[in-house]
Design an enzyme around this catalytic site. Structure first.
Site, mmCIF file in Angstrom:
data_model
loop_
_atom_site.group_PDB
_atom_site.id
_atom_site.type_symbol
_atom_site.label_atom_id
_atom_site.label_comp_id
_atom_site.label_asym_id
_atom_site.label_seq_id
_atom_site.Cartn_x
_atom_site.Cartn_y
_atom_site.Cartn_z
ATOM 1 C CB CYS A 33 39.701 59.033 23.022
ATOM 2 S SG CYS A 33 39.366 57.458 23.839
ATOM 3 C CG HIS A 52 27.607 45.853 41.194
ATOM 4 N ND1 HIS A 52 27.157 44.656 41.687
ATOM 5 C CD2 HIS A 52 28.418 46.360 42.147
ATOM 6 C CE1 HIS A 52 27.704 44.432 42.876
ATOM 7 N NE2 HIS A 52 28.462 45.469 43.185
ATOM 8 C CG ASP A 83 17.872 43.710 36.386
ATOM 9 O OD1 ASP A 83 17.833 42.644 37.015
ATOM 10 O OD2 ASP A 83 17.426 44.789 36.850
ATOM 11 C CB ALA A 104 11.861 38.389 46.206
ATOM 12 N N GLY A 149 17.210 38.977 47.892
ATOM 13 C CA GLY A 149 17.763 38.236 46.758
ATOM 14 C C GLY A 149 19.234 38.455 46.512
ATOM 15 C CB THR A 150 22.076 39.920 47.679
ATOM 16 O OG1 THR A 150 23.493 39.857 47.434
ATOM 17 C CG2 THR A 150 21.829 40.367 49.110
ATOM 18 N NE ARG A 168 24.954 39.270 32.145
ATOM 19 C CZ ARG A 168 25.698 39.821 33.099
ATOM 20 N NH1 ARG A 168 27.014 39.922 32.940
ATOM 21 N NH2 ARG A 168 25.134 40.281 34.190
HETATM 22 C C1 BV8 Z 1 36.213 45.844 44.463
HETATM 23 C C2 BV8 Z 1 28.306 43.733 37.450
HETATM 24 C C3 BV8 Z 1 38.214 46.961 45.026
HETATM 25 C C4 BV8 Z 1 28.921 43.047 36.288
HETATM 26 C C5 BV8 Z 1 29.111 42.579 39.443
HETATM 27 C C6 BV8 Z 1 38.114 37.541 47.966
HETATM 28 C C7 BV8 Z 1 37.330 37.667 49.104
HETATM 29 C C8 BV8 Z 1 36.422 38.716 49.246
HETATM 30 C C9 BV8 Z 1 36.298 39.681 48.239
HETATM 31 C C10 BV8 Z 1 37.072 39.544 47.117
HETATM 32 C C11 BV8 Z 1 37.971 38.489 46.967
HETATM 33 N N1 BV8 Z 1 38.574 38.619 45.763
HETATM 34 C C12 BV8 Z 1 38.089 39.722 45.155
HETATM 35 C C13 BV8 Z 1 37.199 40.305 45.979
HETATM 36 C C14 BV8 Z 1 36.430 41.549 45.729
HETATM 37 C C15 BV8 Z 1 35.309 41.244 44.764
HETATM 38 C C16 BV8 Z 1 34.386 40.203 45.342
HETATM 39 O O1 BV8 Z 1 33.607 40.484 46.234
HETATM 40 N N2 BV8 Z 1 34.461 38.970 44.809
HETATM 41 C C17 BV8 Z 1 33.593 37.916 45.293
HETATM 42 C C18 BV8 Z 1 33.164 37.026 44.118
HETATM 43 C C19 BV8 Z 1 34.347 37.102 46.337
HETATM 44 N N3 BV8 Z 1 34.593 42.494 44.609
HETATM 45 C C20 BV8 Z 1 34.990 43.350 43.660
HETATM 46 O O2 BV8 Z 1 35.865 43.120 42.865
HETATM 47 C C21 BV8 Z 1 34.286 44.696 43.660
HETATM 48 N N4 BV8 Z 1 35.272 45.716 43.535
HETATM 49 O O3 BV8 Z 1 36.259 45.189 45.470
HETATM 50 O O4 BV8 Z 1 37.128 46.788 44.110
HETATM 51 C C22 BV8 Z 1 38.849 48.220 44.626
HETATM 52 C C23 BV8 Z 1 38.777 49.306 45.486
HETATM 53 C C24 BV8 Z 1 39.394 50.472 45.131
HETATM 54 C C25 BV8 Z 1 40.078 50.584 43.891
HETATM 55 C C26 BV8 Z 1 40.102 49.483 43.024
HETATM 56 C C27 BV8 Z 1 39.485 48.292 43.373
HETATM 57 C C28 BV8 Z 1 33.366 44.826 42.467
HETATM 58 C C29 BV8 Z 1 32.241 43.834 42.582
HETATM 59 C C30 BV8 Z 1 31.224 44.106 41.472
HETATM 60 C C31 BV8 Z 1 31.318 43.048 40.412
HETATM 61 N N5 BV8 Z 1 30.222 43.236 39.439
HETATM 62 N N6 BV8 Z 1 28.144 42.762 38.538
HETATM 63 C C32 BV8 Z 1 27.974 42.054 35.662
HETATM 64 O O5 BV8 Z 1 26.888 41.774 36.214
HETATM 65 O O6 BV8 Z 1 28.337 41.555 34.593
HETATM 66 S S1 BV8 Z 1 28.851 41.461 40.699
HETATM 67 C C33 BV8 Z 1 27.511 40.452 40.365
HETATM 68 O O7 BV8 Z 1 27.332 39.703 41.563
HETATM 69 C C34 BV8 Z 1 26.171 41.141 40.175
HETATM 70 O O8 BV8 Z 1 26.193 42.535 40.388
HETATM 71 C C35 BV8 Z 1 25.310 40.481 41.270
HETATM 72 O O9 BV8 Z 1 24.226 41.214 41.612
HETATM 73 C C36 BV8 Z 1 26.343 40.418 42.296
HETATM 74 C C37 BV8 Z 1 26.156 39.772 43.575
HETATM 75 O O10 BV8 Z 1 25.545 38.551 43.393
HETATM 76 P P1 BV8 Z 1 24.025 38.459 43.877
HETATM 77 O O11 BV8 Z 1 23.284 39.637 43.365
HETATM 78 O O12 BV8 Z 1 23.982 38.217 45.327
HETATM 79 O O13 BV8 Z 1 23.549 37.237 43.038
HETATM 80 P P2 BV8 Z 1 23.787 35.700 43.411
HETATM 81 O O14 BV8 Z 1 23.445 34.907 42.192
HETATM 82 O O15 BV8 Z 1 25.130 35.544 44.059
HETATM 83 O O16 BV8 Z 1 22.702 35.394 44.538
HETATM 84 C C38 BV8 Z 1 21.335 35.427 44.219
HETATM 85 C C39 BV8 Z 1 20.617 35.241 45.534
HETATM 86 O O17 BV8 Z 1 19.228 35.357 45.293
HETATM 87 C C40 BV8 Z 1 20.854 33.880 46.139
HETATM 88 O O18 BV8 Z 1 21.094 34.026 47.535
HETATM 89 C C41 BV8 Z 1 19.531 33.136 45.901
HETATM 90 O O19 BV8 Z 1 19.221 32.250 46.978
HETATM 91 C C42 BV8 Z 1 18.546 34.269 45.906
HETATM 92 N N7 BV8 Z 1 17.351 34.040 45.103
HETATM 93 C C43 BV8 Z 1 17.259 33.401 43.905
HETATM 94 N N8 BV8 Z 1 15.982 33.451 43.475
HETATM 95 C C44 BV8 Z 1 15.266 34.147 44.410
HETATM 96 C C45 BV8 Z 1 16.140 34.523 45.447
HETATM 97 N N9 BV8 Z 1 15.733 35.202 46.526
HETATM 98 C C46 BV8 Z 1 14.427 35.542 46.583
HETATM 99 N N10 BV8 Z 1 13.530 35.228 45.626
HETATM 100 C C47 BV8 Z 1 13.915 34.530 44.529
HETATM 101 N N11 BV8 Z 1 13.002 34.206 43.590
HETATM 102 ZN ZN ZN Z 2 37.289 57.578 24.681
#
Ligand code: BV8
Ligand code: ZN
Length: 245
Positions: free
Chosen positions: A158, A130, A115, A237, A193-194, A81
């Site tokens: 470490c 993130h 990114d 966007a 875009g989310t 990536r």
């Molecule tokens: C946490 C970094 C707790 C890594 C990322 C069940 C139900 C609800 C929630 C959960 C569940 N099970 C687990 C959870 C929590 C979980 C979660 O939400 N899961 C989801 C999948 C259901 N969340 C977590 O785990 C978070 N942590 O909750 O911790 C906690 C608290 C205390 C102590 C300990 C723990 C952590 C979440 C972060 C994960 N990391 N990324 C990596 O990238 O490798 S998330 C990843 O998804 C990216 O960051 C990305 O940005 C993010 C969100 O996705 P989007 O950005 O929205 O991207 P997506 O493709 O989905 O959508 C794109 C959109 O753009 C679309 O709508 C499309 O139509 C639009 N689009 C496309 N092209 C265009 C456009 N719009 C305009 N113009 C265009 N040209």
């Molecule tokens: Zn270390």
């Protein structure tokens, strides 16, 4: 996924003056972005048609469990990536957001993206919810490291393994409290875009809305945020944001 009412484009003319007027009057603007803002820079999103990273779902690989199970594979996935993202340039959406920052009294960009393209486009006040794919850190002691080109995860002094400095699923978000607080203080939030599916980032527009902010969403399709947006602009966007100015 086409939203139920077909490709409702909205009467942009009817919307733009309102949005422009609200943006002009705004005292504190927050912009929340997701992978869609980088789509026109050639970076795959997570959930769209072109979504997925080399046929792997972020939910399967962007996790501490995946890294513990197979650190080399997860590391390679991030190196793959990084190679794509390193070659990517900001698009008009990133540049327009950086322009908005200069025009409004108070501004905060909260991005879910890792990114670095908002920084490359000149945005200054950013919360990278993130993390950032170009930073690394020790999985055990948390020591920060910069870019690393090794094909396998190096070891920290470490003895811990290095990993990308990003937030994985199941991991807490260091700046989430600040993001919640600021979202409750702003009077204009632009969501770009989310898909609004990943928590807790997806809650930010709802917090802003309940605090009285004017919510504008820019996306190809409807999302849960469309339910509360004052205005939803459907389209790319990179094209739509410049008409906001
Ligand atoms: C946490 C970094 C707790 C890594 C990322 C069940 C139900 C609800 C929630 C959960 C569940 N099970 C687990 C959870 C929590 C979980 C979660 O939400 N899961 C989801 C999948 C259901 N969340 C977590 O785990 C978070 N942590 O909750 O911790 C906690 C608290 C205390 C102590 C300990 C723990 C952590 C979440 C972060 C994960 N990391 N990324 C990596 O990238 O490798 S998330 C990843 O998804 C990216 O960051 C990305 O940005 C993010 C969100 O996705 P989007 O950005 O929205 O991207 P997506 O493709 O989905 O959508 C794109 C959109 O753009 C679309 O709508 C499309 O139509 C639009 N689009 C496309 N092209 C265009 C456009 N719009 C305009 N113009 C265009 N040209
Ligand atoms: Zn270390």
């Amino acid at each position: 996924m086409e939203h139920p009412f077909g490709a409702y484009k909205g009467t942009k003319r009817g919307k733009m003056p309102t949005i422009n007027q609200k943006l002009k009057e705004a005292k504190f603007v927050i912009v929340l972005t997701g992978a869609g803002v980088s789509a026109e820079s050639g970076i795959p999103t997570f959930r769209g048609e072109d979504g997925l990273w080399k046929n792997f779902r972020a939910e399967d690989l962007a996790t501490p469990e995946a890294f513990a199970r197979n650190p080399k594979f997860v590391w390679e996935w991030y190196q793959y990536r990084r190679d794509i993202i390193r070659k990517a340039e900001p698009n008009n959406a990133h540049y327009t957001i950086a322009k908005i920052e200069k025009l409004v009294p108070k501004f905060l960009l909260i991005t879910q993206n890792i990114d670095n393209l908002h920084t490359k486009a000149g945005a200054k006040n950013i919360i990278e919810l993130h993390g950032n794919i170009f930073r690394n850190r020790c999985n055990r002691c948390g020591k920060n490291y910069g870019e690393i080109s090794d094909p396998t995860p190096p070891t920290c002094q470490c003895g811990g393994l290095l990993r990308p400095d990003v937030v994985w699923f199941g991991e807490s978000i260091p700046q989430i409290e600040e993001a919640f607080q600021k979202s409750s203080e702003c009077d204009f939030v632009l969501v770009v875009g989310t898909s609004g599916l990943v928590e807790p980032a997806a809650s930010l527009p709802f917090i802003a809305k309940s605090s009285g902010a004017f919510v504008v969403e820019v996306n190809l399709d409807r999302t849960p945020i469309s339910e509360i947006a004052d205005e939803s602009l459907f389209g790319k966007a990179g094209e739509l944001l410049s008409s906001l100015m």
